[in-house]
Write a protein that holds these residues in place. Structure first.
Motif, PDB file in Angstrom:
ATOM      1  N   ARG A 119     -35.618 -40.710  -0.023  1.00  9.78           N
ATOM      2  CA  ARG A 119     -35.556 -40.757  -1.427  1.00  9.78           C
ATOM      3  C   ARG A 119     -34.533 -39.463  -1.944  1.00  9.78           C
ATOM      4  NH1 ARG A 119     -42.018 -41.833  -2.023  1.00  9.78           N
ATOM      5  NH2 ARG A 119     -41.864 -44.374  -1.938  1.00  9.78           N
ATOM      6  N   ALA A 120     -34.535 -38.663  -1.233  1.00  8.17           N
ATOM      7  CA  ALA A 120     -33.494 -37.605  -1.563  1.00  8.17           C
ATOM      8  C   ALA A 120     -32.138 -38.148  -1.618  1.00  8.17           C
ATOM      9  CB  ALA A 120     -33.572 -36.223  -0.975  1.00  8.17           C
ATOM     10  N   ARG A 121     -31.989 -38.738  -0.378  1.00  3.23           N
ATOM     11  CA  ARG A 121     -30.385 -39.367  -0.192  1.00  3.23           C
ATOM     12  C   ARG A 121     -29.891 -40.310  -1.084  1.00  3.23           C
ATOM     13  NH1 ARG A 121     -29.176 -39.961   6.044  1.00  3.23           N
ATOM     14  NH2 ARG A 121     -27.552 -40.988   5.360  1.00  3.23           N
ATOM     15  N   LEU A 122     -30.959 -40.936  -1.423  1.00  2.00           N
ATOM     16  CA  LEU A 122     -30.748 -42.364  -2.383  1.00  2.00           C
ATOM     17  C   LEU A 122     -30.271 -41.528  -3.725  1.00  2.00           C
ATOM     18  CD1 LEU A 122     -31.110 -44.991  -3.732  1.00  2.00           C
ATOM     19  CD2 LEU A 122     -33.283 -44.784  -3.965  1.00  2.00           C
ATOM     20  N   ASP A 123     -31.231 -40.624  -4.195  1.00  2.00           N
ATOM     21  CA  ASP A 123     -30.869 -39.593  -5.383  1.00  2.00           C
ATOM     22  C   ASP A 123     -29.256 -39.466  -5.298  1.00  2.00           C
ATOM     23  OD1 ASP A 123     -31.229 -38.996  -8.075  1.00  2.00           O
ATOM     24  OD2 ASP A 123     -32.790 -37.725  -7.530  1.00  2.00           O
ATOM     25  N   ASP A 124     -29.014 -38.724  -4.275  1.00  3.40           N
ATOM     26  CA  ASP A 124     -27.657 -38.165  -4.282  1.00  3.40           C
ATOM     27  C   ASP A 124     -26.486 -39.172  -4.214  1.00  3.40           C
ATOM     28  OD1 ASP A 124     -29.131 -35.872  -3.973  1.00  3.40           O
ATOM     29  OD2 ASP A 124     -28.879 -35.574  -2.103  1.00  3.40           O
ATOM     30  N   ALA A 125     -26.904 -40.263  -3.800  1.00 10.35           N
ATOM     31  CA  ALA A 125     -25.818 -41.346  -3.638  1.00 10.35           C
ATOM     32  C   ALA A 125     -25.497 -42.072  -4.730  1.00 10.35           C
ATOM     33  CB  ALA A 125     -26.250 -42.522  -2.315  1.00 10.35           C
ATOM     34  N   ILE A 126     -26.320 -41.943  -5.528  1.00  7.36           N
ATOM     35  CA  ILE A 126     -26.079 -42.788  -6.969  1.00  7.36           C
ATOM     36  C   ILE A 126     -25.003 -42.517  -7.613  1.00  7.36           C
ATOM     37  CG2 ILE A 126     -26.986 -43.593  -9.002  1.00  7.36           C
ATOM     38  CD1 ILE A 126     -29.898 -43.872  -7.723  1.00  7.36           C
ATOM     39  N   PRO A 127     -24.635 -41.219  -7.931  1.00  8.78           N
ATOM     40  CA  PRO A 127     -23.648 -40.837  -8.898  1.00  8.78           C
ATOM     41  C   PRO A 127     -22.205 -41.357  -8.479  1.00  8.78           C
ATOM     42  CG  PRO A 127     -24.958 -38.910  -8.437  1.00  8.78           C
ATOM     43  CD  PRO A 127     -25.505 -40.110  -7.473  1.00  8.78           C
ATOM     44  N   ALA A 128     -21.892 -41.441  -7.223  1.00  4.27           N
ATOM     45  CA  ALA A 128     -20.296 -41.954  -6.649  1.00  4.27           C
ATOM     46  C   ALA A 128     -20.376 -43.400  -7.057  1.00  4.27           C
ATOM     47  CB  ALA A 128     -20.376 -41.589  -5.277  1.00  4.27           C
ATOM     48  N   LEU A 130     -22.205 -45.255  -8.929  1.00  2.00           N
ATOM     49  CA  LEU A 130     -22.110 -45.529 -10.464  1.00  2.00           C
ATOM     50  C   LEU A 130     -20.956 -45.300 -11.121  1.00  2.00           C
ATOM     51  CD1 LEU A 130     -24.266 -46.205 -12.938  1.00  2.00           C
ATOM     52  CD2 LEU A 130     -24.632 -43.687 -12.975  1.00  2.00           C
ATOM     53  N   GLU A 131     -20.150 -44.306 -10.636  1.00  2.00           N
ATOM     54  CA  GLU A 131     -18.746 -43.794 -11.182  1.00  2.00           C
ATOM     55  C   GLU A 131     -17.856 -44.990 -10.767  1.00  2.00           C
ATOM     56  OE1 GLU A 131     -15.320 -40.330 -10.968  1.00  2.00           O
ATOM     57  OE2 GLU A 131     -17.215 -40.238  -9.868  1.00  2.00           O
ATOM     58  N   GLU A 132     -17.729 -45.302  -9.646  1.00  2.00           N
ATOM     59  CA  GLU A 132     -17.061 -46.555  -9.371  1.00  2.00           C
ATOM     60  C   GLU A 132     -17.304 -47.713  -9.973  1.00  2.00           C
ATOM     61  OE1 GLU A 132     -15.640 -48.822  -5.149  1.00  2.00           O
ATOM     62  OE2 GLU A 132     -17.195 -47.291  -5.024  1.00  2.00           O
ATOM     63  N   ALA A 133     -18.521 -48.043 -10.066  1.00  2.00           N
ATOM     64  CA  ALA A 133     -18.754 -49.385 -10.974  1.00  2.00           C
ATOM     65  C   ALA A 133     -18.706 -49.240 -12.381  1.00  2.00           C
ATOM     66  CB  ALA A 133     -20.384 -49.619 -10.786  1.00  2.00           C
ATOM     67  N   LEU A 140     -24.593 -51.763 -13.025  1.00  2.00           N
ATOM     68  CA  LEU A 140     -25.538 -51.614 -11.796  1.00  2.00           C
ATOM     69  C   LEU A 140     -26.947 -51.664 -12.182  1.00  2.00           C
ATOM     70  CD1 LEU A 140     -23.870 -48.689  -9.708  1.00  2.00           C
ATOM     71  CD2 LEU A 140     -23.658 -51.216  -9.642  1.00  2.00           C
ATOM     72  N   GLY A 141     -27.639 -52.392 -11.427  1.00  2.00           N
ATOM     73  CA  GLY A 141     -29.241 -52.472 -11.569  1.00  2.00           C
ATOM     74  C   GLY A 141     -29.973 -52.150 -10.263  1.00  2.00           C
ATOM     75  N   ILE A 142     -30.730 -51.272 -10.202  1.00  2.00           N
ATOM     76  CA  ILE A 142     -31.236 -50.769  -9.024  1.00  2.00           C
ATOM     77  C   ILE A 142     -32.531 -51.530  -8.904  1.00  2.00           C
ATOM     78  CG2 ILE A 142     -32.569 -48.657  -9.927  1.00  2.00           C
ATOM     79  CD1 ILE A 142     -31.652 -47.912  -7.034  1.00  2.00           C
ATOM     80  N   LEU A 166     -34.094 -43.184 -13.368  1.00  2.00           N
ATOM     81  CA  LEU A 166     -33.171 -43.614 -14.515  1.00  2.00           C
ATOM     82  C   LEU A 166     -32.838 -42.368 -15.485  1.00  2.00           C
ATOM     83  CD1 LEU A 166     -34.700 -47.101 -15.599  1.00  2.00           C
ATOM     84  CD2 LEU A 166     -32.621 -46.626 -14.175  1.00  2.00           C
ATOM     85  N   GLN A 167     -33.882 -41.508 -15.664  1.00  2.00           N
ATOM     86  CA  GLN A 167     -33.629 -40.254 -16.561  1.00  2.00           C
ATOM     87  C   GLN A 167     -32.574 -39.484 -15.841  1.00  2.00           C
ATOM     88  OE1 GLN A 167     -37.455 -38.835 -16.698  1.00  2.00           O
ATOM     89  NE2 GLN A 167     -38.289 -40.244 -18.122  1.00  2.00           N
ATOM     90  N   ARG A 168     -32.622 -39.418 -14.466  1.00  2.00           N
ATOM     91  CA  ARG A 168     -31.575 -38.386 -13.841  1.00  2.00           C
ATOM     92  C   ARG A 168     -30.170 -39.208 -13.537  1.00  2.00           C
ATOM     93  NH1 ARG A 168     -36.067 -37.971 -10.392  1.00  2.00           N
ATOM     94  NH2 ARG A 168     -35.113 -39.302  -8.807  1.00  2.00           N
ATOM     95  N   HIS A 169     -30.293 -40.644 -14.042  1.00  2.00           N
ATOM     96  CA  HIS A 169     -28.797 -41.122 -13.907  1.00  2.00           C
ATOM     97  C   HIS A 169     -28.534 -42.099 -15.215  1.00  2.00           C
ATOM     98  CE1 HIS A 169     -28.402 -39.707 -10.040  1.00  2.00           C
ATOM     99  NE2 HIS A 169     -29.643 -40.046  -9.646  1.00  2.00           N
ATOM    100  N   PRO A 170     -28.218 -41.434 -16.447  1.00  2.00           N
ATOM    101  CA  PRO A 170     -28.071 -42.221 -17.506  1.00  2.00           C
ATOM    102  C   PRO A 170     -27.414 -43.516 -17.533  1.00  2.00           C
ATOM    103  CG  PRO A 170     -27.716 -39.875 -17.896  1.00  2.00           C
ATOM    104  CD  PRO A 170     -27.662 -40.038 -16.389  1.00  2.00           C
ATOM    105  N   GLY A 171     -26.316 -43.887 -16.811  1.00  2.00           N
ATOM    106  CA  GLY A 171     -25.730 -45.039 -16.725  1.00  2.00           C
ATOM    107  C   GLY A 171     -26.111 -46.163 -15.625  1.00  2.00           C
ATOM    108  N   LEU A 172     -27.469 -45.764 -14.979  1.00  2.00           N
ATOM    109  CA  LEU A 172     -28.023 -46.873 -14.103  1.00  2.00           C
ATOM    110  C   LEU A 172     -28.897 -47.720 -14.722  1.00  2.00           C
ATOM    111  CD1 LEU A 172     -28.215 -47.489 -11.142  1.00  2.00           C
ATOM    112  CD2 LEU A 172     -30.237 -45.850 -11.092  1.00  2.00           C
ATOM    113  N   GLY A 173     -28.813 -48.942 -14.583  1.00  2.00           N
ATOM    114  CA  GLY A 173     -29.817 -49.838 -14.889  1.00  2.00           C
ATOM    115  C   GLY A 173     -30.902 -50.199 -13.900  1.00  2.00           C
ATOM    116  N   VAL A 174     -31.665 -51.133 -14.255  1.00  3.75           N
ATOM    117  CA  VAL A 174     -32.690 -51.419 -13.488  1.00  3.75           C
ATOM    118  C   VAL A 174     -32.960 -52.932 -13.328  1.00  3.75           C
ATOM    119  CG1 VAL A 174     -34.685 -51.280 -15.132  1.00  3.75           C
ATOM    120  CG2 VAL A 174     -35.144 -51.248 -12.668  1.00  3.75           C
TER     121      VAL A 174
END
Length: 283
Positions: A119-128, A130-133, A140-142, A166-174
């Motif tokens: 779960r920590a690795r997932l959290d760490d992977a999202i910013p990159a 998300l920026e590309e998308a 993006l919707g997880i 979602l709170q940690r990654h404001p641009g992420l959808g679900v």
């Protein structure tokens, strides 16, 4: 009244994409969810024309993510796949690119604390990603998945986890797939809190598994245990105005023709939506 979209996963291997698109349009679908198999079958310019000719939107592209590979070559391959899916989603004007977090088997081996590390690795992977998308104009919707998928596909399982992400990654959808989240005790309250972050709602019925240790099974709308009218009502009250997509996989057809099931899904969703609208108080 909002119309339903249909996901390409309903077709078995070898089922021509053009036939699926024809049958989805004939059934009255608003759009389609496209899979990697669909994208590999037809060049994007030709696919765009086929969609336009049938007046079909692309409600989802499935699926990017899978961030947990410990094998370097497999991780690099996945990164290339993710970039290709982002580019395809942008070209097709897809509403959402579905993200799947990845399961524990991707990490390899087993040890205490494995799940927390995943779960920590997932959290760490999202910013990159998300920026590309975001640069490509892709949403993006997880997708949180049933806990039985922890080993095979997803270490993101509950809506409480998802809301924190979602709170940690404001641009992420679900992506809210009711097959995976119908059971969540926080479902209705969570919808009220995250409705504006939901990029897509995937619907189906859920029925008993064939064997004791298997997953529950997807089935037609209105069958099984999911109280879809109550969920539709909650989504409406929360202000969700996005798309609905029927997702059922080919093994769930039980010998029925995909076209018959697609027509039944459209018919049942229209009925359920009409009943939900009639129950809403006049403004």
């Amino acid at each position: 009244m909002q119309r339903l979209s249909l996901n390409h996963y309903i077709t078995p291997d070898g089922y021509p994409l053009a036939r699926f698109l024809d049958e989805a349009a004939e059934a009255g679908a608003e759009g389609v969810g496209l899979t990697e198999r669909a994208l590999s079958e037809t060049a994007l310019p030709e696919l765009k024309r086929a969609l336009r000719d049938r007046s079909l939107a692309v409600t989802s592209v499935n699926s990017a993510g899978f961030f947990l590979w410990s094998d370097a070559d497999r991780a690099a391959q996945q990164s290339e796949t993710n970039s290709r899916l982002i580019a395809s989603a942008a070209e097709l004007g897809a509403d959402t690119l579905v993200l799947i977090g990845g399961g524990l088997h991707d990490l390899g081996g087993e040890y205490p604390g494995h799940l927390a590390a995943a779960r920590a690795r997932l959290d760490d992977a999202i910013p990159a990603i998300l920026e590309e998308a975001t640069r490509a104009g892709v949403r993006l919707g997880i997708e949180p998945m049933h806990p039985l998928r922890i080993f095979t596909k997803a270490c993101l399982n509950t809506l409480a986890q998802t809301e924190a992400l979602l709170q940690r990654h404001p641009g992420l959808g679900v992506v809210l797939d009711l097959f995976h989240s119908w059971w969540d005790p926080d479902l209705h309250d969570a919808i009220g809190r995250i409705a504006e972050r939901i990029t897509l709602v995937q619907v189906c019925g859920v029925t008993q598994p064939r064997t004791e240790l298997a997953l529950p099974r997807r089935c037609l709308l209105g069958e099984g245990v999911v109280d879809l009218p109550a969920i539709l009502s909650t989504l409406s009250r929360a202000g969700y105005r996005g798309r609905f997509e029927f997702e059922l996989f080919a093994p769930d057809l039980d010998g029925r023709a995909p076209a018959d099931v697609m027509r039944a899904a459209i018919r049942d969703f229209e009925r359920l939506s009409r009943e939900e609208a009639e129950e809403q108080p006049a403004s």
